[in-house]
Design an enzyme around this catalytic site. Structure first.
Site, PDB file in Angstrom:
ATOM      1  N   HIS A 378       0.795  -1.230   0.000  1.00  0.00           N
ATOM      2  CA  HIS A 378       0.000   0.000   0.000  1.00  0.00           C
ATOM      3  C   HIS A 378       0.822   1.273   0.000  1.00  0.00           C
ATOM      4  CE1 HIS A 378      -3.944  -1.893   0.881  1.00  0.00           C
ATOM      5  NE2 HIS A 378      -3.184  -2.812   1.449  1.00  0.00           N
ATOM      6  N   LYS A 569      -8.433  14.048   4.192  1.00  0.00           N
ATOM      7  CA  LYS A 569      -7.524  12.896   4.233  1.00  0.00           C
ATOM      8  C   LYS A 569      -6.534  13.136   5.361  1.00  0.00           C
ATOM      9  CE  LYS A 569      -6.323  13.948  -0.115  1.00  0.00           C
ATOM     10  NZ  LYS A 569      -6.285  12.784  -0.961  1.00  0.00           N
ATOM     11  N   ARG A 570      -5.726  12.103   5.698  1.00  0.00           N
ATOM     12  CA  ARG A 570      -4.695  12.316   6.699  1.00  0.00           C
ATOM     13  C   ARG A 570      -3.803  13.486   6.273  1.00  0.00           C
ATOM     14  NH1 ARG A 570      -4.169   8.420  11.046  1.00  0.00           N
ATOM     15  NH2 ARG A 570      -2.174   9.452  11.440  1.00  0.00           N
ATOM     16  N   LYS A 575       0.913  14.612   0.745  1.00  0.00           N
ATOM     17  CA  LYS A 575      -0.453  14.875   0.261  1.00  0.00           C
ATOM     18  C   LYS A 575      -0.654  16.370  -0.028  1.00  0.00           C
ATOM     19  CE  LYS A 575      -2.340  10.938   2.900  1.00  0.00           C
ATOM     20  NZ  LYS A 575      -3.013  10.040   1.949  1.00  0.00           N
ATOM     21  N   THR A 677      -8.459   6.505  -1.965  1.00  0.00           N
ATOM     22  CA  THR A 677      -9.815   5.961  -2.109  1.00  0.00           C
ATOM     23  C   THR A 677     -10.827   7.074  -1.865  1.00  0.00           C
ATOM     24  OG1 THR A 677      -9.521   5.187   0.162  1.00  0.00           O
ATOM     25  CG2 THR A 677      -9.389   3.534  -1.578  1.00  0.00           C
ATOM     26  N   LYS A 681     -14.546   8.248  -3.608  1.00  0.00           N
ATOM     27  CA  LYS A 681     -15.785   8.582  -2.885  1.00  0.00           C
ATOM     28  C   LYS A 681     -16.304   9.949  -3.319  1.00  0.00           C
ATOM     29  CE  LYS A 681     -13.892   5.847   0.808  1.00  0.00           C
ATOM     30  NZ  LYS A 681     -12.965   5.907   1.954  1.00  0.00           N
TER      31      LYS A 681
HETATM   32  C1  26W Z   1       3.699   2.989  10.583  1.00  0.00           C
HETATM   33  C2  26W Z   1       3.617   1.888   9.664  1.00  0.00           C
HETATM   34  C3  26W Z   1       2.585   2.066   8.629  1.00  0.00           C
HETATM   35  C4  26W Z   1       2.972   2.122   7.326  1.00  0.00           C
HETATM   36  C5  26W Z   1       2.041   2.198   6.334  1.00  0.00           C
HETATM   37  C6  26W Z   1       1.242   2.085   8.938  1.00  0.00           C
HETATM   38  C7  26W Z   1       0.299   2.158   7.943  1.00  0.00           C
HETATM   39  C8  26W Z   1       0.708   2.203   6.632  1.00  0.00           C
HETATM   40  C9  26W Z   1      -0.312   2.204   5.535  1.00  0.00           C
HETATM   41  C10 26W Z   1       0.189   1.337   4.407  1.00  0.00           C
HETATM   42  C11 26W Z   1      -0.653   3.567   5.066  1.00  0.00           C
HETATM   43  C12 26W Z   1      -1.887   3.584   4.227  1.00  0.00           C
HETATM   44  O1  26W Z   1      -2.992   3.651   4.721  1.00  0.00           O
HETATM   45  N1  26W Z   1      -1.726   3.561   2.888  1.00  0.00           N
HETATM   46  C13 26W Z   1      -2.819   3.886   2.012  1.00  0.00           C
HETATM   47  O2  26W Z   1      -3.486   2.732   1.581  1.00  0.00           O
HETATM   48  C14 26W Z   1      -4.625   3.062   0.812  1.00  0.00           C
HETATM   49  C15 26W Z   1      -5.352   1.786   0.486  1.00  0.00           C
HETATM   50  O3  26W Z   1      -4.654   1.032  -0.420  1.00  0.00           O
HETATM   51  C16 26W Z   1      -4.222   3.824  -0.434  1.00  0.00           C
HETATM   52  O4  26W Z   1      -5.380   4.221  -1.108  1.00  0.00           O
HETATM   53  C17 26W Z   1      -3.409   5.057  -0.063  1.00  0.00           C
HETATM   54  O5  26W Z   1      -2.912   5.683  -1.226  1.00  0.00           O
HETATM   55  C18 26W Z   1      -2.265   4.660   0.834  1.00  0.00           C
HETATM   56  O6  26W Z   1      -1.585   5.817   1.314  1.00  0.00           O
END
Ligand code: 26W
Length: 847
Positions: A378, A569-570, A575, A677, A681
């Site tokens: 992701h 978004k975050r 971003k 995503t 939406k």
């Molecule tokens: C701290 C470790 C960590 C690293 C990455 C925690 C959480 C993550 C996630 C992978 C971050 C995340 O939410 N990524 C998002 O995933 C969505 C679903 O696929 C994508 O639409 C987003 O672009 C992506 O940033």
């Protein structure tokens, strides 16, 4: 919402309706059940003393009962059948409020609203009462939730496995324009959707050492002697598909102490030491880590990951053996998807269970393991790629580390055979990063231990193959595929945008709700005046509702007649919320210079949480609120420009925001957003996108057509190229007076008169590094925003584009995504579950 449910009441032998108070869907039985629950479950015999929460709980139990009947039917349908079960392993599930969604999927939303109305209640008040389970950070967790909805709707038997955090993502408040975190209390008033299953519990070992020994047949074996053991207890939440009989489950694990009291310590009178063990164990599932990119190598996080993975695998094996099957066919029963690397220790755990606990030979175990797991990546951000120091990992999971070394040894042998003499490649591919403090690369483990690896949008998958996972792609290209993300139209349209849902359904019927490609039929109405008017009226209604929420939350009054320009978004530098704010300041400057300029009035809305330890992100929030304060209090801006930071972005607030947006901001640096995503939406709900060619934006533009998409900025390739040539933001800064004007205004303390240096760290990072290339995209963005403003003034054109947007969003249904996963990766097929007829519970028989 649409037609009446197709659901026959149970009929007894006499042919009379004997609809059960716990399963019936008639108004009478729903009402009866609600009253029963109020009295018997909530203990409120007199309606007047029932609190809003009592009423919500009584209603929620009423709905849950109906779901449990579906679940029972499903179990019956599954009996003695052989089929593949999809297990979705995710450290996060951002489910959002359950009540409304369950009413939609049961097909009784409208009926229920009517029943309550008759009794003098507004269903909105019930929905309002629910505290949402915020067991996720953002995109990744919400994607998991959308996928569970689609899996159930497509009638795929599946289980979501995760962690029952006692405290989910923090609630966000603002104080003096800064983010303040408040503890999430989602369980405090009780959670009516979960069923605790204390009997479904597994021991999880942690720490200690390994010991070699010889078994009865003289074979070399290893046993793990743990330092401590925690117990995982299952909590189940039913997941109903949209108007189908399938009811799957989300099974979350809570950590408890193996024994409430350490008897030995207790007997020695050391009461506190005995209780301490309990406290330490329960700590494991206390809180969700609120970071979505920056990795912290915290031991507790690794414990969480291993804990839920171990419980989940033990649970799968228990079910598999109970079905009378051998572990050699485990992969034929289960398709296990790893949602990012967070659960990837599952690969080592299954090997350990098969080899150590069940004495399977390594080759067979490896075959089973590899064919069981698949991995979704992701993120490309290097700081988000999980790594564990070998020291930490080995101290917590000594046996797993040995197994991983063995996996690595065998894998590097394969590499050596395929690329003889290529030592550099070996070092790059190794599961162990030998540079500096030796560490374990979890994405490498996932690539080696899975039979499939996928990215979440076309561009992202291509970048994975050409950059981060390039060597793995060259090693086994057949493993790689793309699965572009999707969102569920049930929550993100039917539930959150009833006005648009009714309008669409009136024109093209309700089939689009389960087959989103059907929305194409709206194109026929793209030039229909009456349809245009109604389309606009729905949007205006949604904007009014959001405006009143904004007023409640912030005190700011916004005009629903203005262009609602939204970035939700975050908060993260990549971003580029700060690029958005730079444009807003440019508009502000323009109006100040020419207060009577004719312009498209805009309301710029921001929403999103910053990781608590992410200083720059928090400073960006402070910048937004500071700019808002100046602009919103300047009479010159009145009727032209307004800026709002809407606090506490979560699923519930998302449901209010997406339907009310005119313009969706998807402005990340190209190559950084894996998919996004929220972009889907917004577009589904008729907002037009201003965006870069990043993540799924590329595909959204492809679908809706270039003429309905506001494109700006460098491409991912150009970004790479520029970086290679040595990007210099200071040169851009020097040569761009408009940009300089904006930056200097901030630097001069215009938005922070009490502390002119406040935003210096942010400005310095832009003028010195500008890692995310805001300066390179600034002009292109500002010019593109001018096109947006012009387009919005042409109401007919805008409405047409908005309708076209929605009409062409079919591809971005999570149903499409799940169909692709089923076909290409999981090899899973639907198992139909009938909805009609009674379950027979024979007295004395096995129920
Ligand atoms: C701290 C470790 C960590 C690293 C990455 C925690 C959480 C993550 C996630 C992978 C971050 C995340 O939410 N990524 C998002 O995933 C969505 C679903 O696929 C994508 O639409 C987003 O672009 C992506 O940033």
């Amino acid at each position: 919402m649409g037609k009446k449910p197709v659901r026959k009441a149970c009929t007894g032998d006499d042919g009379k309706s004997s609809e059960d108070v716990r399963s019936g869907l008639s108004l009478g039985s729903l009402w009866r059940a609600y009253i029963d629950n109020l009295i018997c479950v909530q203990g409120r015999g007199i309606p007047e003393i029932a609190t809003p929460n009592d009423r919500y709980m009584a209603f929620a139990y009423t709905v849950r009962d109906r779901m449990m009947y579906r679940a029972a039917h499903a179990l019956h349908a599954y009996m003695n059948k052989d089929f593949k079960i999809v297990c979705y392993l995710s450290a996060e599930f951002l489910m959002g409020p359950h009540l409304g969604n369950n009413l939609i999927n049961l097909g009784i939303y409208d009926e229920t609203r009517q029943a309550f109305k008759t009794a003098g209640y507004d269903i909105e008040d019930f929905l309002e009462q629910e505290t949402e389970p915020g067991l996720g950070n953002g995109g990744l967790g919400r994607l998991a939730a959308c996928y569970l909805d689609s899996l159930a709707t497509l009638e795929i038997p599946s289980i979501g496995y995760g962690i029952r955090y006692e405290f989910g993502i923090f609630d966000q408040e603002l104080s003096d324009g800064w983010q303040v975190e408040r503890t999430d209390m989602w369980l405090h008033l009780g959670n009516p959707w979960e069923i605790a299953r204390p009997e479904i519990s597994f021991d999880v070992k942690l720490g200690g050492r390994t010991e070699p020994y010889r078994d009865e047949e003289g074979r070399y074996c290893v046993r793990w002697v743990p330092h401590r053991i925690v117990k995982g207890i299952a909590y189940d939440t039913p997941i109903l598909g949209y108007r189908v009989g399938t009811c799957n489950v989300l099974r979350l694990w809570k950590a408890e102490a193996t024994e409430s009291f350490d008897l030995e310590a207790f007997n020695h009178g050391d009461y506190y030491r005995a209780v301490e063990d309990k406290v330490v164990s329960e700590n494991l599932t206390k809180v969700l880590y609120p970071n979505d990119t920056q990795l912290q190598g915290k031991q507790l996080r690794l414990e969480q990951q291993y804990f839920f993975v171990s419980c989940s695998l033990q649970d799968m094996i228990r079910l598999h053996l109970a079905r009378g099957k051998g572990l050699g066919t485990f992969h034929e029963t289960y398709a296990v998807q790893l949602n990012d690397t967070h659960p990837s220790v599952a690969i080592a755990e299954l090997m350990r269970i098969l080899v150590d606990d069940h004495r399977m030979d390594w080759e067979t175990a490896w075959h089973v393991t590899k064919n069981t797991f698949a991995y979704t990546n992701h993120t490309l951000l290097p700081e988000a790629l999980e790594k564990w120091s070998l020291q930490l990992f080995g101290a917590l999971l000594p046996r797993h580390l040995e197994i991983i070394f063995e996996i690595n040894r065998r894998f590097l042998d394969e590499v050596r055979t395929k690329f003889p003499g290529d030592e550099g490649r070996m070092a790059r591919l190794s599961l162990i990063d030998e540079t500096g403090n030796r560490s374990l690369r979890m994405a490498h483990l996932a690539c080696v231990g899975c039979h499939a690896v996928n990215g979440v949008a076309q561009l992202h998958t291509e970048l994975l193959k050409s950059t981060v996972l390039r060597d793995f792609y060259e090693m086994s290209p057949e493993k790689f595929s793309n699965k572009t993300n999707g969102v569920t139209p049930r929550r993100w349209m039917v539930l959150s945008n009833p006005g648009l849902t009714a309008l669409i359904t009136e024109r093209i019927g309700a089939e689009w709700i389960r087959n989103l490609d059907d929305l194409r039929r709206l194109e026929e109405f793209a030039d229909d005046r009456e349809f245009h008017d109604r389309w606009r009226r729905v949007k205006l209604d949604n904007k009014k509702k959001l405006a009143s929420r904004i007023r409640e939350a912030t005190g700011i009054v916004v005009d629903p007649g203005t262009l609602f320009d939204v970035q939700a978004k975050r908060i993260h530098e990549y971003k580029r919320q700060h690029l958005n704010i730079l444009h807003i300041i440019a508009l502000y400057v323009r109006i100040k210079l020419n207060p009577h300029t004719d312009m498209t009035p805009r309301t710029c809305i921001f929403s999103g949480k910053a990781a608590p330890g992410y200083f720059m992100a928090k400073l960006i929030i402070k910048l937004i609120t500071s700019v808002a304060k100046v602009i919103n209090n300047d009479p010159d801006m009145e009727g032209r420009l307004k800026v709002v930071f809407f606090p506490d972005f979560n699923v519930k607030n998302g449901q209010r925001i997406y339907p009310a947006a005119d313009l969706s901001e998807q402005i990340s640096t190209a190559g950084k957003e894996a998919s996004g995503t929220g972009n889907m939406k917004f577009a589904l709900n008729g907002a037009l996108t201003i965006g870069t060619l990043d993540g799924a934006n590329v595909e959204i533009r492809e679908e809706v057509g270039a003429e309905s998409f506001f494109l700006f900025g460098l491409t991912a390739e150009q970004v790479q190229e520029m970086k290679l040539q040595g990007y210099d933001p200071s040169a851009l800064y020097a040569s761009n007076p408009r940009l300089r004007g904006v930056i200097e205004l901030i630097r001069g303390g215009h938005f922070s008169p009490e502390n002119p240096d406040l935003f210096r760290p942010l400005l310095d990072s832009l003028t010195e590094q500008d890692e995310y290339m805001l300066f390179a995209d600034f002009d292109s963005y500002v010019d593109c925003q001018a096109e947006v403003a012009a387009a919005y003034r042409d109401t007919e054109r805008w409405t047409r584009m908005s309708i076209m947007n929605t009409a062409r969003m079919g591809k971005f249904s999570s149903d499409r995504a799940i169909r692709e996963y089923c076909r290409d990766i999981w090899k899973a097929e639907p198992v139909r579950v009938g909805m009609s007829g009674c379950l027979e519970w024979k007295p004395g028989g096995r129920a």
